[in-house]
Design an enzyme around this catalytic site. Structure first.
Site, PDB file in Angstrom:
ATOM      1  N   CYS A  87      55.196  29.845  47.162  1.00 45.58           N
ATOM      2  CA  CYS A  87      53.828  29.646  47.656  1.00 45.58           C
ATOM      3  C   CYS A  87      53.654  28.205  48.110  1.00 45.58           C
ATOM      4  O   CYS A  87      54.170  27.278  47.476  1.00 45.58           O
ATOM      5  CB  CYS A  87      52.815  29.978  46.554  1.00 45.58           C
ATOM      6  SG  CYS A  87      51.089  29.693  47.029  1.00 45.58           S
ATOM      7  N   CYS A  93      47.728  23.691  42.870  1.00 43.41           N
ATOM      8  CA  CYS A  93      46.659  24.463  42.236  1.00 43.41           C
ATOM      9  C   CYS A  93      47.101  24.935  40.860  1.00 43.41           C
ATOM     10  O   CYS A  93      48.294  25.101  40.586  1.00 43.41           O
ATOM     11  CB  CYS A  93      46.221  25.627  43.125  1.00 43.41           C
ATOM     12  SG  CYS A  93      47.046  27.190  42.804  1.00 43.41           S
ATOM     13  N   CYS A  96      49.385  28.799  39.143  1.00 40.13           N
ATOM     14  CA  CYS A  96      50.777  29.055  38.733  1.00 40.13           C
ATOM     15  C   CYS A  96      51.375  27.780  38.147  1.00 40.13           C
ATOM     16  O   CYS A  96      52.231  27.138  38.760  1.00 40.13           O
ATOM     17  CB  CYS A  96      51.612  29.538  39.923  1.00 40.13           C
ATOM     18  SG  CYS A  96      51.111  31.135  40.581  1.00 40.13           S
ATOM     19  N   CYS A 162      47.909  33.212  48.455  1.00 41.51           N
ATOM     20  CA  CYS A 162      47.940  33.291  46.997  1.00 41.51           C
ATOM     21  C   CYS A 162      48.860  34.435  46.613  1.00 41.51           C
ATOM     22  O   CYS A 162      48.570  35.598  46.903  1.00 41.51           O
ATOM     23  CB  CYS A 162      46.546  33.514  46.422  1.00 41.51           C
ATOM     24  SG  CYS A 162      46.540  33.666  44.622  1.00 41.51           S
ATOM     25  N   GLN A 284      42.438  44.589  31.901  1.00 41.56           N
ATOM     26  CA  GLN A 284      43.694  43.832  31.814  1.00 41.56           C
ATOM     27  C   GLN A 284      44.158  43.460  33.216  1.00 41.56           C
ATOM     28  O   GLN A 284      44.245  44.312  34.102  1.00 41.56           O
ATOM     29  CB  GLN A 284      44.766  44.649  31.103  1.00 41.56           C
ATOM     30  CG  GLN A 284      44.533  44.840  29.617  1.00 41.56           C
ATOM     31  CD  GLN A 284      44.775  43.585  28.803  1.00 41.56           C
ATOM     32  OE1 GLN A 284      45.395  42.626  29.273  1.00 41.56           O
ATOM     33  NE2 GLN A 284      44.283  43.573  27.574  1.00 41.56           N
ATOM     34  N   TYR A 313      36.116  45.197  20.772  1.00 42.69           N
ATOM     35  CA  TYR A 313      36.198  44.556  22.095  1.00 42.69           C
ATOM     36  C   TYR A 313      36.845  45.547  23.069  1.00 42.69           C
ATOM     37  O   TYR A 313      37.818  45.235  23.749  1.00 42.69           O
ATOM     38  CB  TYR A 313      36.984  43.245  22.038  1.00 42.69           C
ATOM     39  CG  TYR A 313      36.516  42.301  20.947  1.00 42.69           C
ATOM     40  CD1 TYR A 313      35.492  41.384  21.182  1.00 42.69           C
ATOM     41  CD2 TYR A 313      37.089  42.339  19.678  1.00 42.69           C
ATOM     42  CE1 TYR A 313      35.053  40.523  20.180  1.00 42.69           C
ATOM     43  CE2 TYR A 313      36.652  41.485  18.670  1.00 42.69           C
ATOM     44  CZ  TYR A 313      35.639  40.574  18.925  1.00 42.69           C
ATOM     45  OH  TYR A 313      35.215  39.731  17.926  1.00 42.69           O
ATOM     46  N   GLU A 334      31.731  47.162  21.967  1.00 34.52           N
ATOM     47  CA  GLU A 334      31.821  46.211  23.083  1.00 34.52           C
ATOM     48  C   GLU A 334      30.448  45.572  23.313  1.00 34.52           C
ATOM     49  O   GLU A 334      29.434  46.270  23.363  1.00 34.52           O
ATOM     50  CB  GLU A 334      32.294  46.935  24.345  1.00 34.52           C
ATOM     51  CG  GLU A 334      32.194  46.158  25.632  1.00 34.52           C
ATOM     52  CD  GLU A 334      33.001  44.877  25.629  1.00 34.52           C
ATOM     53  OE1 GLU A 334      32.431  43.822  25.973  1.00 34.52           O
ATOM     54  OE2 GLU A 334      34.199  44.925  25.275  1.00 34.52           O
ATOM     55  N   ASP A 375      41.068  43.499  20.248  1.00 36.12           N
ATOM     56  CA  ASP A 375      41.558  42.784  21.434  1.00 36.12           C
ATOM     57  C   ASP A 375      40.488  41.791  21.890  1.00 36.12           C
ATOM     58  O   ASP A 375      39.805  42.003  22.884  1.00 36.12           O
ATOM     59  CB  ASP A 375      41.876  43.799  22.544  1.00 36.12           C
ATOM     60  CG  ASP A 375      42.477  43.144  23.780  1.00 36.12           C
ATOM     61  OD1 ASP A 375      42.852  41.959  23.716  1.00 36.12           O
ATOM     62  OD2 ASP A 375      42.563  43.824  24.822  1.00 36.12           O
ATOM     63  N   CYS A 402      45.658  37.528  23.934  1.00 32.80           N
ATOM     64  CA  CYS A 402      46.207  36.748  25.048  1.00 32.80           C
ATOM     65  C   CYS A 402      46.327  35.277  24.660  1.00 32.80           C
ATOM     66  O   CYS A 402      46.615  34.438  25.504  1.00 32.80           O
ATOM     67  CB  CYS A 402      45.351  36.917  26.302  1.00 32.80           C
ATOM     68  SG  CYS A 402      43.650  36.354  26.107  1.00 32.80           S
TER      69      CYS A 402
END
EC number: 2.1.1.-
Length: 447
Positions: A87, A93, A96, A162, A284, A313, A334, A375, A402
């Site tokens: 890229c 940026c 990544c 992108c 996700q 969640y 939720e 989660d 995550c």
């Protein structure tokens, strides 16, 4: 009048600010390792886009108590670097951060994070795709479609491509830039709190080939020019929304939504279940890897016909709907009402019996359940949420995260449970982020 906002803008935009926070002399440093954000670290200086083994010349600025380095020159390259510069915006940026590092080494470093945190030697399940893998990108608008510099909420990099989303999304980005230029539409200034255009959000169904555009702006009565943009991209999209956010916070969620074109929802399919997704709903972000994530959660949960499962969640029902037909009952909790409505719709269209409750986990009703899926967002569980789980007192907890750092913190707080197994996945190639699934069982008093 020199308001506080104008003063802040002067402070951020002035030479005074830059030199007050920047050590004027460039420094040569050796990068020894990574910090929790995935920045390279050497001489106690944290450097985005630097990797262990790099020798770099950097300019240094302060961010609170932390010293942040900006690479001026790479003197000697790390052996972990890749020549595959996929890229034009790599190294600029923040999308990544690890995009200049060989993918196999990315997996090795992520494996080390899990091993150091939990003491488990588990290989990371690689992402099926390492570019064009995301199903959602939120692009801030600052004169043009942009992404942010790492660690700078006020620093924008205008983009023309992108590689995280799709080739079609790149066409849409460039068409939107033309649209901005044609109508001279002012973008939102996060410091002065003026302007109109805030975010271009593009969402995709990777397995359905659908695409939703969600344009978020500051308040305004009409946005008739938008039809011109829609006309130029209508063959690439299945849904377009205009959303208004009057709140001054830099958040890509709309408070008011206007449906302009196509379907009301985006559809995605994970295994045999079809999900309808609304503009503000969470899903996700890597659909390809979400298939593996669902399989791991089911494997750890071992659903059976006598189980009552709480899915905390629960979002639009990703996990709940995958296990509902194999258990006695599943209840999703939720906080986002829009997501709960989508979860109920998803249960209906798939002919699945599942219950969803709109509530913060901390204030949810006490439900007798023998198994829990949890989660949470990156910030992890609050103390009240942990207390809620302990009141339920399930035999089994499957904790999906995550952010393994907050996951580790939360597990240390949970009383009466031990880790049985875990499986990390790479949901976010070319970034330092890790998805980790942990299976916990209630400890026996004799253990």
């Amino acid at each position: 009048m020199f308001t506080k906002y104008k003063f802040l803008y002067f402070l951020f935009d002035s030479t005074f600010f830059k030199y007050w926070y920047v050590i004027p002399m460039a420094m040569k440093i050796y990068i020894e390792g990574f910090d929790e954000k995935g920045y390279g670290v050497g001489n106690n200086i944290h450097v985005p886009f630097a990797y262990p083994g790099d020798i770099v010349e950097v300019k240094v600025r302060r961010k609170g108590k932390k010293k942040i380095g900006e690479i001026v020159k790479i003197i000697e390259e790390s052996p972990y670097r890749t020549s595959n510069k996929y890229c034009a915006h790599l190294g600029k940026c923040g999308g990544c951060l690890w995009g200049l590092m060989d993918y196999q080494y990315q997996l090795e470093f992520k494996k080390k994070v899990i091993e150091n945190l939990f003491g488990y030697d588990k290989d990371i399940i690689p992402s099926p795709k390492t570019i064009y893998y995301r199903n959602r990108m939120d692009y801030p608008i600052y004169n043009k479609v942009s992404l942010k510099e790492p660690g700078k909420w006020y620093g924008y990099i205008p983009i023309k491509e992108c590689k995280m989303l799709s080739k079609e999304a790149e066409i849409i980005i460039n068409e939107f830039n033309k649209f901005i230029e044609k109508y001279k539409i002012p973008s939102w200034d996060t410091v002065k709190h003026t302007g109109f255009l805030r975010y271009l959000v593009i969402r995709e169904g990777k397995f359905t080939k659908e695409r939703m555009i969600h344009i978020i702006t500051y308040k305004r009565k009409k946005f008739e020019e938008l039809w011109d943009f829609i006309e130029n991209i209508k063959d690439l999209v299945t849904s377009v929304y205009w959303g208004i956010r009057e709140d001054l916070g830099d958040v890509s969620i709309s408070e008011k939504l206007y449906h302009y074109y196509g379907s009301k929802f985006l559809r995605e399919r994970i295994l045999d279940i079809e999900y309808y997704i609304s503009p503000n709903s969470f899903f996700q972000t890597n659909s390809y890897q979400a298939v593996n994530l669902v399989k791991i959660v089911k494997e750890f949960l071992e659903p059976s016909e006598n189980d009552v499962v709480l899915d905390l969640y629960s979002g639009v029902g990703l996990f709940s709907l995958q296990i509902a037909n194999e258990v006695k009952k599943v209840i999703g909790i939720e906080i986002v009402e829009e997501a709960v409505e989508m979860a109920k719709l998803n249960a209906s269209i798939n002919n699945i019996d599942a219950e969803f409750i709109a509530s913060p986990v901390e204030k949810a009703p006490i439900i007798k359940a023998n198994k829990i899926i949890v989660d949470p967002p990156r910030a992890g569980l609050t103390n009240k949420a942990i207390e809620y789980i302990e009141k339920i007192n399930p035999d089994t907890i499957v904790y999906v995260s995550c952010n393994p750092y907050t996951q580790k913190r939360d597990i240390n707080k949970l009383k009466g449970y031990k880790i049985i197994d875990m499986q990390p996945l790479d949901m976010f190639p070319n970034t330092p982020h890790i998805e980790n699934v942990i299976l916990m069982k209630k400890s026996r008093t004799t253990d």
